[in-house]
Motif scaffolding. Structure first.
Motif, PDB file in Angstrom:
ATOM      1  N   GLU A 167      34.354   1.457 -47.377  1.00  0.00           N
ATOM      2  CA  GLU A 167      33.828   1.533 -46.020  1.00  0.00           C
ATOM      3  C   GLU A 167      34.481   0.535 -45.067  1.00  0.00           C
ATOM      4  N   SER A 168      35.110  -0.488 -45.580  1.00  0.00           N
ATOM      5  CA  SER A 168      35.734  -1.491 -44.717  1.00  0.00           C
ATOM      6  C   SER A 168      37.139  -1.052 -44.333  1.00  0.00           C
ATOM      7  N   PRO A 169      37.592  -1.343 -43.122  1.00  0.00           N
ATOM      8  CA  PRO A 169      38.931  -0.914 -42.689  1.00  0.00           C
ATOM      9  C   PRO A 169      40.028  -1.683 -43.422  1.00  0.00           C
ATOM     10  N   ARG A 170      41.012  -0.946 -43.890  1.00  0.00           N
ATOM     11  CA  ARG A 170      42.160  -1.562 -44.547  1.00  0.00           C
ATOM     12  C   ARG A 170      43.378  -1.608 -43.626  1.00  0.00           C
ATOM     13  N   TYR A 171      43.457  -0.646 -42.698  1.00  0.00           N
ATOM     14  CA  TYR A 171      44.594  -0.581 -41.787  1.00  0.00           C
ATOM     15  C   TYR A 171      44.083  -0.515 -40.358  1.00  0.00           C
ATOM     16  N   SER A 172      44.984  -0.750 -39.431  1.00  0.00           N
ATOM     17  CA  SER A 172      44.689  -0.574 -38.013  1.00  0.00           C
ATOM     18  C   SER A 172      45.984  -0.224 -37.304  1.00  0.00           C
ATOM     19  N   GLN A 173      45.868   0.603 -36.282  1.00  0.00           N
ATOM     20  CA  GLN A 173      47.023   0.959 -35.478  1.00  0.00           C
ATOM     21  C   GLN A 173      46.924   0.261 -34.130  1.00  0.00           C
ATOM     22  N   VAL A 174      47.941  -0.530 -33.829  1.00  0.00           N
ATOM     23  CA  VAL A 174      48.001  -1.281 -32.581  1.00  0.00           C
ATOM     24  C   VAL A 174      49.271  -0.864 -31.860  1.00  0.00           C
ATOM     25  N   MET A 175      49.131  -0.278 -30.681  1.00  0.00           N
ATOM     26  CA  MET A 175      50.279   0.141 -29.903  1.00  0.00           C
ATOM     27  C   MET A 175      50.946  -1.060 -29.255  1.00  0.00           C
ATOM     28  N   VAL A 176      52.227  -0.914 -28.963  1.00  0.00           N
ATOM     29  CA  VAL A 176      52.984  -1.993 -28.338  1.00  0.00           C
ATOM     30  C   VAL A 176      52.442  -2.251 -26.936  1.00  0.00           C
ATOM     31  N   GLY A 177      52.102  -3.507 -26.654  1.00  0.00           N
ATOM     32  CA  GLY A 177      51.586  -3.885 -25.350  1.00  0.00           C
ATOM     33  C   GLY A 177      50.084  -3.761 -25.208  1.00  0.00           C
ATOM     34  N   SER A 178      49.386  -3.254 -26.216  1.00  0.00           N
ATOM     35  CA  SER A 178      47.935  -3.109 -26.132  1.00  0.00           C
ATOM     36  C   SER A 178      47.242  -4.355 -26.654  1.00  0.00           C
ATOM     37  N   PRO A 180      44.492  -6.553 -28.885  1.00  0.00           N
ATOM     38  CA  PRO A 180      44.036  -6.405 -30.273  1.00  0.00           C
ATOM     39  C   PRO A 180      42.702  -5.671 -30.409  1.00  0.00           C
ATOM     40  N   ASP A 181      41.821  -5.796 -29.394  1.00  0.00           N
ATOM     41  CA  ASP A 181      40.531  -5.118 -29.501  1.00  0.00           C
ATOM     42  C   ASP A 181      40.643  -3.611 -29.282  1.00  0.00           C
ATOM     43  N   GLN A 182      41.836  -3.130 -28.894  1.00  0.00           N
ATOM     44  CA  GLN A 182      42.050  -1.704 -28.723  1.00  0.00           C
ATOM     45  C   GLN A 182      42.625  -1.039 -29.976  1.00  0.00           C
ATOM     46  N   ALA A 183      42.663  -1.779 -31.079  1.00  0.00           N
ATOM     47  CA  ALA A 183      43.216  -1.252 -32.320  1.00  0.00           C
ATOM     48  C   ALA A 183      42.327  -0.138 -32.880  1.00  0.00           C
ATOM     49  N   VAL A 184      42.969   0.859 -33.479  1.00  0.00           N
ATOM     50  CA  VAL A 184      42.264   1.960 -34.130  1.00  0.00           C
ATOM     51  C   VAL A 184      42.158   1.621 -35.616  1.00  0.00           C
ATOM     52  N   GLU A 185      40.960   1.353 -36.076  1.00  0.00           N
ATOM     53  CA  GLU A 185      40.757   0.960 -37.463  1.00  0.00           C
ATOM     54  C   GLU A 185      40.707   2.196 -38.365  1.00  0.00           C
ATOM     55  N   LEU A 186      41.302   2.066 -39.544  1.00  0.00           N
ATOM     56  CA  LEU A 186      41.388   3.168 -40.496  1.00  0.00           C
ATOM     57  C   LEU A 186      40.989   2.671 -41.874  1.00  0.00           C
ATOM     58  N   ARG A 187      40.178   3.465 -42.561  1.00  0.00           N
ATOM     59  CA  ARG A 187      39.788   3.129 -43.917  1.00  0.00           C
ATOM     60  C   ARG A 187      40.902   3.490 -44.899  1.00  0.00           C
ATOM     61  N   ASP A 188      40.693   3.094 -46.138  1.00  0.00           N
ATOM     62  CA  ASP A 188      41.703   3.361 -47.164  1.00  0.00           C
ATOM     63  C   ASP A 188      41.832   4.853 -47.436  1.00  0.00           C
ATOM     64  N   ASP A 189      40.757   5.621 -47.259  1.00  0.00           N
ATOM     65  CA  ASP A 189      40.807   7.058 -47.500  1.00  0.00           C
ATOM     66  C   ASP A 189      41.179   7.846 -46.252  1.00  0.00           C
ATOM     67  N   GLN A 190      41.643   7.148 -45.208  1.00  0.00           N
ATOM     68  CA  GLN A 190      42.050   7.824 -43.979  1.00  0.00           C
ATOM     69  C   GLN A 190      43.539   7.689 -43.698  1.00  0.00           C
ATOM     70  N   LEU A 191      44.257   6.912 -44.486  1.00  0.00           N
ATOM     71  CA  LEU A 191      45.672   6.689 -44.216  1.00  0.00           C
ATOM     72  C   LEU A 191      46.444   6.572 -45.518  1.00  0.00           C
TER      73      LEU A 191
END
Length: 427
Positions: A167-178, A180-191
């Motif tokens: 249930e805890s996020p293992r990955y996050s997607q952070v776009m260039v220039g964005s 850190p609080d705008q990161a898209v968190e992803l679980r281990d079973d989502q990526l």
């Protein structure tokens, strides 16, 4: 929780229920990237640097040739979804329907991509920067159990403090220039995060282009210098006028630039002494540093696991060694990456995201030798009773056929029937 032995437990043994005991890791993962001022959450994730330079180098002819040799060979392979080893197909419910659903899911991962275009983008990122990412979401539809989308692996940040919880996020997607609080968190079973050459001191992989980064840079510099030299844009000689005054030098230079240079005219010079030409180089192909460029090509091939033959160096290759070098490229560069992709699809997509752990994804061409040799070996194993016809057909991605007339020895019966020919097996 500790379990006491019951009446069915042998003396000295302890009955432990699977999944009932929580084992906490005591060692620290990735200790070299932590500092006393490290934060928490997506802001503390570790970025992957130099993606712009790596992708620029990936568009050069030499690196593009090396990437396409590996990538195109993998995406052109035949593949199948089969029941995993150790699992009895008869004990799995709706086997055929699930296999059809998994194949349809892979052939149509989303509304835009096919299996080839999806895997091609992931392998491209893996060979370039050591990262390849696929987002996956379970749909709950038994006919299309999940959907997948390719993700720019350079924008993925790995949480080094992930506790292993689903249930805890293992990955996050952070776009260039964005932020850190705008990161898209992803679980281990989502990526699916594919890493080449994983190491203990960093959560990121190491791609072949990263290994050859300095070599490619030197090759481009040498290639650029050779191009300028061949285009005569680099001066290789000078004129020496003996006993000429500075004013005469200036007049000579202005006359040459205004009247001769770039016009194709024949210059006429009348002086008391003959001007002498001073050459700065030999004036041969050795000035192009071709041997140095060939050495750099070999180094790039070593980084990608490819022989120089496949990168255009054919001077030291004959018919007896060409086949061995091609087989070495397949076993050393193509097969490991193909198996890595297949393992991630099996473990992350089938098991974690969908929950169908009874199936696995395999490339049919990985275990195949030369076609004629493979057929001869399979026919010999059939004659020896090691394999059945259905087992061989499964290796070749074909469906089973009824036991009557299959031409194999049924185990335990001692009855031998006629074996199929190589042409029948291939068909």
């Amino acid at each position: 929780m500790r379990w006491e032995p019951d009446a069915k437990t042998a003396p000295g043994e302890t009955q432990v229920e699977a999944g009932a005991v929580d084992l906490a890791r005591r060692t620290l993962a990735l200790p070299s990237i932590f500092s006393p001022y490290a934060g928490f959450g997506p802001a503390a994730a570790v970025p992957k640097p130099t993606q712009a330079n790596l992708r620029r180098f990936a568009e050069t002819p030499l690196v593009r040739r090396a990437i396409n040799l590996i990538k195109d060979r993998i995406v052109a392979m035949d593949w199948q979804v089969r029941v995993r080893r150790g699992v009895v197909a008869e004990e799995v419910g709706y086997v055929k329907r699930k296999q059809r659903a998994l194949r349809r899911m892979l052939e149509e991962p989303n509304a835009v991509d096919s299996f080839r275009t999806l895997i091609e983008q992931v392998i491209e990122d893996a060979l370039t920067g050591g990262y390849g990412a696929i987002e996956m979401e379970a749909t709950g539809d038994p006919e299309l159990p999940a959907q997948m989308w390719p993700v720019d692996g350079a924008t993925i940040r790995v949480n080094p403090k992930w506790d292993g919880s689903a249930e805890s996020p293992r990955y996050s997607q952070v776009m260039v220039g964005s932020m850190p609080d705008q990161a898209v968190e992803l679980r281990d079973d989502q990526l699916i995060y594919l890493r080449m050459n994983p190491r203990t001191f960093t959560p990121f992989g190491l791609g072949p282009l990263e290994v050859a980064f300095e070599t490619v840079n030197q090759f481009l510099s040498a290639h650029r210098f050779a191009g300028k030299l061949a285009a005569n844009s680099v001066v290789q000689y000078a004129l020496w006028l003996n006993e000429a005054t500075p004013s005469q030098h200036e007049r000579m230079i202005r006359w040459w630039q205004d009247e001769i240079e770039g016009t194709g005219r024949v210059p006429l010079i009348s002086t008391e002494q003959k001007p002498e030409v001073l050459r700065f180089a030999q004036g041969t192909d050795a000035d192009l540093r071709l041997q140095w460029q060939q050495f750099l090509i070999r180094m790039v091939g070593n980084a990608f696991g490819l022989p120089p033959l496949l990168l255009g160096l054919e001077s030291d290759v004959n018919r007896s060694t060409a086949a061995e070098l091609a087989d070495e490229a397949f076993r050393g560069a193509i097969e490991p990456l193909a198996k890595l992709v297949a393992e991630h699809i099996t473990r992350d997509l089938f098991a974690k995201c969908i929950g169908w752990r009874e199936f696995e994804f395999v490339f049919n061409d990985l275990s195949a030798r030369d076609e004629d040799t493979e057929l001869a070996i399979q026919v010999q194993l059939l004659a020896a009773g090691v394999y059945t016809v259905n087992e061989v057909r499964a290796m070749r991605g074909l469906g089973p056929i009824p036991s009557e007339g299959t031409g194999h020895r049924e185990q335990g019966t001692g009855v031998a029937v006629e074996l199929p020919t190589a042409q029948e097996l291939e068909g």
